[in-house]
Enzyme design. Structure first.
Site: not given
Ligand code: NAD
Length: 235
Positions: A103, A170
């Site tokens: 990301h 996550t």
């Protein structure tokens, strides 16, 4: 043996960098679509720049924690690849040398007109009047929600060659990244370290350690070393 680590915001929580799903779906008080989307950039550049400037200044004051350090230390014995959804650089600062950022990277800006131009932001600040040498404005080097994830194919290729896959920090809610585990080989050993997860995953043969990464990652590493020193994958 090839160990692949798949990390998210939670691994950096003990370094003082907040996750966003742990705080009612807000990221440092903002809805993600207001600060981390192409629409937000078009609507209110200064809000977006200010948000990432704050994140960068926070990162410059943060240090890698025991989890980042333990994963970096693994490189002295194994082939290790880190695939992270995080935009911070704490894996690298801990000493990990093979880190893929799905990301983007907080400490960099990139050109809005020349896809190959990136610039490190050593003092942490990106302002609206900063441009690349060709004159295009700079933007944070972040993959925003709704944008393509250019490193995904590289990450998939790495996941297909994992002997051990460690997932940590996550919520597995941001796709396509969250689907990475599906590309691991059928006999790959999978560990998950997260204080808030996941009974349902342990049913799928994933070894779950429900602890913060700073404690849980060293524990997972100890288990992995024990299991793989006494007879390989299936012991
Ligand atoms: P998330 O915020 O959706 O989920 C965080 C997860 O970490 C949760 O499952 C939570 O239980 C877990 N967690 C909390 N404390 C932990 C700890 N001490 N040890 C281990 N796990 C812990 O995070 P995500 O899935 O990475 O998705 C967030 C998105 O936002 C990513 O795409 C990322 O780019 C971005 N983000 C990055 C950072 C960063 O770079 N540090 C911080 C916030 C958000």
């Amino acid at each position: 043996m090839h160990i692949v680590v798949f990390s998210g915001a939670g691994i950096s929580a003990e370094s003082g960098i907040r996750t966003f799903r742990d705080a009612d779906g807000l990221w440092e008080g903002h809805r993600v679509e207001d600060v981390a989307s192409p629409q937000a950039w078009l609507r209110n550049k200064n809000l977006v720049l200010d948000f990432y400037n704050q994140r960068r200044l926070n990162l410059l004051q943060s240090q890698p924690n025991a989890a980042h350090l333990a994963l970096a230390e693994l490189e002295s014995e194994y082939q290790v690849s880190v695939i992270t959804q995080n935009v911070d650089d704490l894996h690298e600062r801990a000493g990990s040398t093979k880190v893929i950022h799905l990301h983007g990277e907080l400490m960099y800006a990139r050109s809005t007109g020349n896809p190959t131009f990136r610039q490190r932001l050593d003092n942490g600040l990106l302002h609206a009047d900063m441009h690349c040498p060709e004159g295009f404005p700079l933007r944070p080097d972040i993959v925003w929600f709704g944008e393509a994830v250019p490193m995904m194919d590289t990450a998939i290729s790495i996941a297909t060659k994992a002997d051990v896959f460690i997932i940590t920090g996550t919520s597995l809610e941001v796709y396509p990244a969250a689907g990475l585990v599906n590309f691991t080989p059928h006999d790959c050993g999978i560990w998950l370290v997260d204080p808030n997860r996941h009974q349902e995953l342990s049913k799928q043969g994933i070894r779950c350690i429900a602890k913060p990464a700073g404690i849980g990652i060293p524990e997972a590493i100890a288990e992995i070393k024990k299991r793989y020193s006494t007879g390989g994958r299936h012991s």
